[in-house]
Structures are given as C-alpha cells and as structure tokens.
Design a protein around this motif. Structure first.
Motif, PDB file in Angstrom:
ATOM      1  N   LEU A 222       5.699 -26.131  26.002  1.00 53.27           N
ATOM      2  CA  LEU A 222       4.750 -25.655  24.991  1.00 53.27           C
ATOM      3  C   LEU A 222       3.710 -24.724  25.591  1.00 53.27           C
ATOM      4  CD1 LEU A 222       3.984 -29.083  23.273  1.00 53.27           C
ATOM      5  CD2 LEU A 222       5.786 -27.439  22.689  1.00 53.27           C
ATOM      6  N   ASP A 223       3.255 -23.809  24.727  1.00 50.39           N
ATOM      7  CA  ASP A 223       2.221 -22.881  25.152  1.00 50.39           C
ATOM      8  C   ASP A 223       1.503 -22.438  23.880  1.00 50.39           C
ATOM      9  OD1 ASP A 223       0.730 -21.207  26.755  1.00 50.39           O
ATOM     10  OD2 ASP A 223       2.324 -19.711  27.039  1.00 50.39           O
ATOM     11  N   ASP A 224       0.225 -22.095  23.966  1.00 49.22           N
ATOM     12  CA  ASP A 224      -0.404 -21.421  22.838  1.00 49.22           C
ATOM     13  C   ASP A 224      -1.330 -20.342  23.354  1.00 49.22           C
ATOM     14  OD1 ASP A 224      -3.460 -22.317  22.270  1.00 49.22           O
ATOM     15  OD2 ASP A 224      -2.356 -23.995  23.186  1.00 49.22           O
ATOM     16  N   ARG A 225      -1.386 -19.240  22.618  1.00 52.19           N
ATOM     17  CA  ARG A 225      -2.145 -18.081  23.085  1.00 52.19           C
ATOM     18  C   ARG A 225      -2.864 -17.397  21.934  1.00 52.19           C
ATOM     19  NH1 ARG A 225      -1.369 -16.885  28.346  1.00 52.19           N
ATOM     20  NH2 ARG A 225       0.359 -18.096  29.200  1.00 52.19           N
ATOM     21  N   TYR A 226      -3.951 -16.711  22.292  1.00 52.48           N
ATOM     22  CA  TYR A 226      -4.659 -15.911  21.303  1.00 52.48           C
ATOM     23  C   TYR A 226      -3.845 -14.665  20.979  1.00 52.48           C
ATOM     24  CZ  TYR A 226      -8.537 -18.954  22.498  1.00 52.48           C
ATOM     25  OH  TYR A 226      -9.322 -20.046  22.711  1.00 52.48           O
ATOM     26  N   VAL A 227      -3.941 -14.230  19.747  1.00 51.31           N
ATOM     27  CA  VAL A 227      -3.115 -13.097  19.307  1.00 51.31           C
ATOM     28  C   VAL A 227      -3.455 -11.818  20.055  1.00 51.31           C
ATOM     29  CG1 VAL A 227      -4.617 -12.561  17.321  1.00 51.31           C
ATOM     30  CG2 VAL A 227      -2.209 -11.857  17.293  1.00 51.31           C
ATOM     31  N   ASP A 228      -4.722 -11.607  20.368  1.00 49.51           N
ATOM     32  CA  ASP A 228      -5.090 -10.370  21.073  1.00 49.51           C
ATOM     33  C   ASP A 228      -4.493 -10.357  22.482  1.00 49.51           C
ATOM     34  OD1 ASP A 228      -6.787 -12.503  21.559  1.00 49.51           O
ATOM     35  OD2 ASP A 228      -8.627 -11.328  21.559  1.00 49.51           O
ATOM     36  N   ALA A 229      -4.577 -11.496  23.161  1.00 46.58           N
ATOM     37  CA  ALA A 229      -3.985 -11.571  24.502  1.00 46.58           C
ATOM     38  C   ALA A 229      -2.467 -11.416  24.421  1.00 46.58           C
ATOM     39  CB  ALA A 229      -4.341 -12.899  25.156  1.00 46.58           C
ATOM     40  N   THR A 230      -1.879 -11.992  23.358  1.00 47.48           N
ATOM     41  CA  THR A 230      -0.425 -11.881  23.186  1.00 47.48           C
ATOM     42  C   THR A 230      -0.017 -10.420  23.042  1.00 47.48           C
ATOM     43  OG1 THR A 230      -0.416 -14.025  22.106  1.00 47.48           O
ATOM     44  CG2 THR A 230       1.528 -12.655  21.789  1.00 47.48           C
ATOM     45  N   ALA A 231      -0.791  -9.672  22.271  1.00 41.00           N
ATOM     46  CA  ALA A 231      -0.482  -8.242  22.079  1.00 41.00           C
ATOM     47  C   ALA A 231      -0.476  -7.524  23.421  1.00 41.00           C
ATOM     48  CB  ALA A 231      -1.491  -7.604  21.125  1.00 41.00           C
ATOM     49  N   MET A 232      -1.389  -7.924  24.308  1.00 36.77           N
ATOM     50  CA  MET A 232      -1.414  -7.308  25.635  1.00 36.77           C
ATOM     51  C   MET A 232      -0.214  -7.754  26.471  1.00 36.77           C
ATOM     52  SD  MET A 232      -4.060  -7.754  28.774  1.00 36.77           S
ATOM     53  CE  MET A 232      -3.445  -9.402  29.035  1.00 36.77           C
TER      54      MET A 232
ATOM     55  N   ASP B 142       9.668 -16.802  24.811  1.00 34.86           N
ATOM     56  CA  ASP B 142      10.998 -17.301  24.453  1.00 34.86           C
ATOM     57  C   ASP B 142      11.083 -17.419  22.927  1.00 34.86           C
ATOM     58  OD1 ASP B 142      13.512 -18.300  24.630  1.00 34.86           O
ATOM     59  OD2 ASP B 142      13.011 -20.117  25.707  1.00 34.86           O
ATOM     60  N   VAL B 143      10.278 -18.331  22.348  1.00 28.60           N
ATOM     61  CA  VAL B 143      10.119 -18.375  20.893  1.00 28.60           C
ATOM     62  C   VAL B 143       8.618 -18.321  20.603  1.00 28.60           C
ATOM     63  CG1 VAL B 143      10.398 -19.753  18.795  1.00 28.60           C
ATOM     64  CG2 VAL B 143      12.209 -19.742  20.533  1.00 28.60           C
ATOM     65  N   ILE B 144       8.223 -17.447  19.684  1.00 26.36           N
ATOM     66  CA  ILE B 144       6.824 -17.364  19.256  1.00 26.36           C
ATOM     67  C   ILE B 144       6.761 -17.849  17.822  1.00 26.36           C
ATOM     68  CG2 ILE B 144       5.028 -15.730  18.548  1.00 26.36           C
ATOM     69  CD1 ILE B 144       5.751 -14.039  20.980  1.00 26.36           C
ATOM     70  N   VAL B 145       5.799 -18.712  17.504  1.00 23.35           N
ATOM     71  CA  VAL B 145       5.596 -19.086  16.095  1.00 23.35           C
ATOM     72  C   VAL B 145       4.169 -18.715  15.724  1.00 23.35           C
ATOM     73  CG1 VAL B 145       5.017 -21.522  16.605  1.00 23.35           C
ATOM     74  CG2 VAL B 145       5.859 -20.878  14.342  1.00 23.35           C
ATOM     75  N   THR B 146       4.023 -18.064  14.553  1.00 20.23           N
ATOM     76  CA  THR B 146       2.687 -17.588  14.205  1.00 20.23           C
ATOM     77  C   THR B 146       2.533 -17.403  12.697  1.00 20.23           C
ATOM     78  OG1 THR B 146       0.998 -15.943  14.794  1.00 20.23           O
ATOM     79  CG2 THR B 146       3.240 -15.122  14.516  1.00 20.23           C
ATOM     80  N   THR B 147       1.315 -17.134  12.299  1.00 14.56           N
ATOM     81  CA  THR B 147       0.990 -16.961  10.879  1.00 14.56           C
ATOM     82  C   THR B 147       1.389 -15.547  10.423  1.00 14.56           C
ATOM     83  OG1 THR B 147      -1.240 -16.386  11.567  1.00 14.56           O
ATOM     84  CG2 THR B 147      -0.864 -18.671  10.906  1.00 14.56           C
TER      85      THR B 147
ATOM     86  N   ALA C  20       2.741 -20.913  20.413  1.00 17.72           N
ATOM     87  CA  ALA C  20       2.049 -20.732  19.143  1.00 17.72           C
ATOM     88  C   ALA C  20       1.007 -19.632  19.343  1.00 17.72           C
ATOM     89  CB  ALA C  20       1.367 -22.028  18.720  1.00 17.72           C
ATOM     90  N   VAL C  21       0.984 -18.667  18.426  1.00 15.83           N
ATOM     91  CA  VAL C  21       0.027 -17.561  18.546  1.00 15.83           C
ATOM     92  C   VAL C  21      -0.989 -17.667  17.415  1.00 15.83           C
ATOM     93  CG1 VAL C  21      -0.240 -15.057  18.458  1.00 15.83           C
ATOM     94  CG2 VAL C  21       1.647 -16.064  19.758  1.00 15.83           C
ATOM     95  N   HIS C  22      -2.259 -17.594  17.764  1.00 12.12           N
ATOM     96  CA  HIS C  22      -3.337 -17.836  16.796  1.00 12.12           C
ATOM     97  C   HIS C  22      -4.621 -17.173  17.267  1.00 12.12           C
ATOM     98  CE1 HIS C  22      -5.079 -20.536  19.723  1.00 12.12           C
ATOM     99  NE2 HIS C  22      -3.841 -20.967  19.952  1.00 12.12           N
ATOM    100  N   LYS C  23      -5.701 -17.457  16.585  1.00 13.68           N
ATOM    101  CA  LYS C  23      -7.021 -16.978  17.010  1.00 13.68           C
ATOM    102  C   LYS C  23      -8.015 -18.107  16.706  1.00 13.68           C
ATOM    103  CE  LYS C  23      -9.737 -13.649  18.481  1.00 13.68           C
ATOM    104  NZ  LYS C  23      -9.684 -13.078  19.854  1.00 13.68           N
ATOM    105  N   ALA C  24      -7.681 -19.273  17.223  1.00 14.12           N
ATOM    106  CA  ALA C  24      -8.430 -20.483  16.849  1.00 14.12           C
ATOM    107  C   ALA C  24      -9.837 -20.526  17.425  1.00 14.12           C
ATOM    108  CB  ALA C  24      -7.642 -21.731  17.280  1.00 14.12           C
ATOM    109  N   ASN C  25     -10.129 -19.649  18.390  1.00 12.02           N
ATOM    110  CA  ASN C  25     -11.496 -19.627  18.905  1.00 12.02           C
ATOM    111  C   ASN C  25     -12.467 -19.024  17.885  1.00 12.02           C
ATOM    112  OD1 ASN C  25     -10.129 -17.200  19.277  1.00 12.02           O
ATOM    113  ND2 ASN C  25     -11.296 -16.609  21.094  1.00 12.02           N
TER     114      ASN C  25
END
Ligand code: NAI
Ligand code: MG
Length: 328
Positions: A192-202, A212-217, A162-167
């Motif tokens: 399962l894994d979740d990551r911040y969108v900025d880190a994901t971009a990197m 593998d599969v990313i789910v995001t807004t 899951a990709v987000h910016k929940a912080n």
C-alpha cells in the motif's frame, strides 16, 4: 458466446471499429454483435444523439465496444455512464515498442472514480463569483477502492497507491483515504501507498515506474489519465474502459478526428487495445494476451503502421497485418 453491443459512432470511430472487428474474427472467442447507433450522424437524422434503443441494447449485452462520437460525445458517453452506472474509469499507462513513448518500461493502471467528486456538476453563481460542490460518498469510495484491489489481484499486480489531497481537503479526501485503508485490510498481500495528487503529477514525469495501480477520485483521475497518456504516446494508442456492476464499455480515448475521417489514415491501435481490455473483462485472458502481442509485434516491426507512427499503411492494412500475426 458473448453478447456485445457495438456502437461505431462518427468519423474515425466507424473506421477503427471496422478494423477491430476484422481482427477479433481471428480469435478463439465467439461474439454475438448487437449493432447500435449514437452520435452526430444519428442525431442529424433522428434529433437525438443517444436513443433509448441503444441504451437498451447495451443494457442487454455483457459488454459494449464504442468507437467515437463527434460534437455530441458528451451527450452520448456521459449519459451512457449515468444510465449504466459505469462507476469505474480504467486507463492503462503502458509503453509499447515502436511508439513515441517517453519511457519504454511503463505498465501501470489508473482506476478513476467516475460518478461523483467535482464532476457532479453542482455549480452556482454567488455574490463573489461561483462555487462548485465536491461530493465524496462512502459508498462510491468503497466500491472504487474495492474494484481497484480486486483488479490488482486479478491482474497479478502487487501495489496500490491512493492519490488524494487529504492535507488540504481534510474531510472529503480524508474520508477517501480512510476508506482506502479500511478496504485494504481485506487484501493483506497488497503493498500500500498513498500520495498527494500534486506530488503524483511530478512523479509521473520523474519516476513513473514506481506506480502499479493508482486509485483516485474523479477530477484527479481525469487529469492524471491524460498525463499518463502523454507518457506513452499519441491518442491513436490509448484505450479505456468504463465499468459498472453489470456491463463494461470499452472505447479509445480519442474522438472522431474529422481531419482523418474517411481517409483510412486513423491508427486502429487504441480501439484494438480497448478490445483487449474487454477480453480481460470477460476473463478471456489468454485471447487478450494473444491479441495484445500480435498488435505489439506489428508496432515493434514498424513496417505496416499508420502515419502517426511514421508508417504508410491504412487503418485496414494495419488491422490485416495484426490479424496475419494472430493467424500465423
Ligand atoms: P480527437 O481525439 O478526435 O482528435 C485529436 C487529434 O488526435 C486528431 O486531429 C488526430 O491528429 C489525432 N488522433 C486522434 N485519434 C487518432 C487515431 N486513431 N489515429 C491517428 N491520429 C489520431 O479530438 P478532437 O479533435 O478534440 O475532437 C474531434 C471530435 O471528437 C469532436 O467533435 C469531439 O467532441 C469528439 N470527441 C469524442 C470523444 C468520444 O467519443 N469519446 C472523445 C474526444 C473527442
Ligand atoms: Mg479527459
């Protein structure tokens, strides 16, 4: 026999559609095509870019193949997403041989929420400047997460991020992240894994094979999808799916490319790979793999490919070569 709406649209949309329908004829699947109009050319003769008749044809079909529209693309495709409630935007990030991909080992999928977030378009001017509203609902988050897990299961994938910016976006993305883990409880075998969108971009640049599969807004998915396209070669190669409860609409990511239109120089791969996504959606997995492998063989040989892949073949010549592989 599947009822399929076919909207060639404008420019190279028509050419890559003709090429794709030619290839599909060689499959062991029967299609009942319902041709429909939309886009700039139709607008010139009728005054509207997307007639109700076309919407109805798509509504009465199991799936839709869409080529591309020109300047009216937003009116056509955005309206279609709303009318048909196509709440999933699915973009594979897959490396193919013989292409300009930056990594040759990628195979992941981005599942983007397609109906809300920052793209509801509720903006207003304020005294200080302007404000945009970002809406995250429980319902839309649940259904996109559920779709991602079901899709992962169906396609034998094992990990969802899951990709987000929940912080920073504690309430909106906090909710999205919470719902992701709630839905996950129904899929105990999934990693399962979740990551911040900025880190994901990197990580897309430094370690993209971790996904593998990313789910995001909506907005994050839009940006990451294009970054993903950049990882695996040019626009002529990138397919997409828009999926709702009742229909799926399958289209290349590229537009009508006026500079190629009418010249037979467009790469049909993105449209053919969109048809592969449609076949998977229709659960015709065997035929989907056969079609994909035939295209991959043509790409890998690099002999009968279009100019964007450093070849000399026309759109139809490349399509005929794919069909030859299918029939071999
Ligand atoms: P575009 O995707 O049509 O073309 C951008 C460039 O990418 C082209 O000049 C070409 O060099 C290359 N390209 C794209 N598809 C290719 C293919 N199949 N084979 C080889 N090269 C390919 O985007 P652009 O130029 O920004 O927009 C042109 C028109 O398309 C505009 O009117 C725009 O509104 C519309 N558009 C429609 C979309 C849709 O229907 N979903 C999506 C994007 C743009
Ligand atoms: Mg985009």
């Amino acid at each position: 026999m599947y009822k399929i709406a076919v909207i060639p649209g404008d420019g190279i949309g028509k050419e890559v559609m003709e090429a794709t329908l030619h290839v599909l004829e060689a499959l062991n699947v029967e299609f009942d095509y319902q041709f429909a109009e939309a886009g700039d050319e139709f607008m010139e003769k009728s005054g509207v870019a997307l007639p109700q008749e076309t919407v109805d044809i798509v509504k009465n079909s199991q799936a839709c193949l869409f080529g591309a529209a020109g300047e009216s693309a937003a009116d056509v495709i955005v309206k279609m997403r709303q009318e048909l409630d196509l709440y999933v935007n699915l973009r594979p990030v897959k490396s193919y041989p013989g292409t300009n991909c930056l990594f040759d080992n990628l195979d992941f999928v981005i599942v983007r929420e397609n109906t809300e977030g920052l793209y509801i378009g509720r903006e207003e001017y304020t005294e200080e400047g302007a404000t945009a509203l970002r809406v995250i609902t429980r319902k839309a988050s649940e259904r996109i997460c559920k779709f991602a897990f079901d899709y992962a299961k169906k396609t034998n994938r094992s990990k969802i991020t899951a990709v987000h910016k929940a912080n920073v976006l504690k309430k909106t993305d906090g909710l999205f992240k919470e719902i992701f883990y709630q839905i996950a409880e129904e899929y105990p075998d999934m990693e399962l894994d979740d990551r911040y969108v900025d880190a994901t971009a990197m990580f897309f640049i430094t370690k993209p094979e971790m996904f593998d599969v990313i789910v995001t807004t909506n907005l994050f998915g839009d940006i990451l999808s294009d970054e993903g396209a950049g990882l695996v070669g040019g626009l002529g190669l990138i397919p997409s799916a828009n999926i709702g409860e009742k229909q799926g609409l399958f289209e290349p990511v590229h537009g009508s490319a006026p500079s190629h239109a009418g010249k037979g120089t467009a790469n049909p791969s993105a449209m053919i790979l969109s048809a592969v996504l449609m076949l998977d959606y229709l659960e015709e997995h065997e035929e989907a793999r056969r079609l994909e492998e035939s295209l991959v063989a043509v790409l890998a040989e690099g002999e009968v490919v279009t100019a964007d892949l450093n070849g000399k073949a026309s759109t139809m010549e490349m399509a005929r070569e794919v069909r030859r592989k299918l029939e071999a």
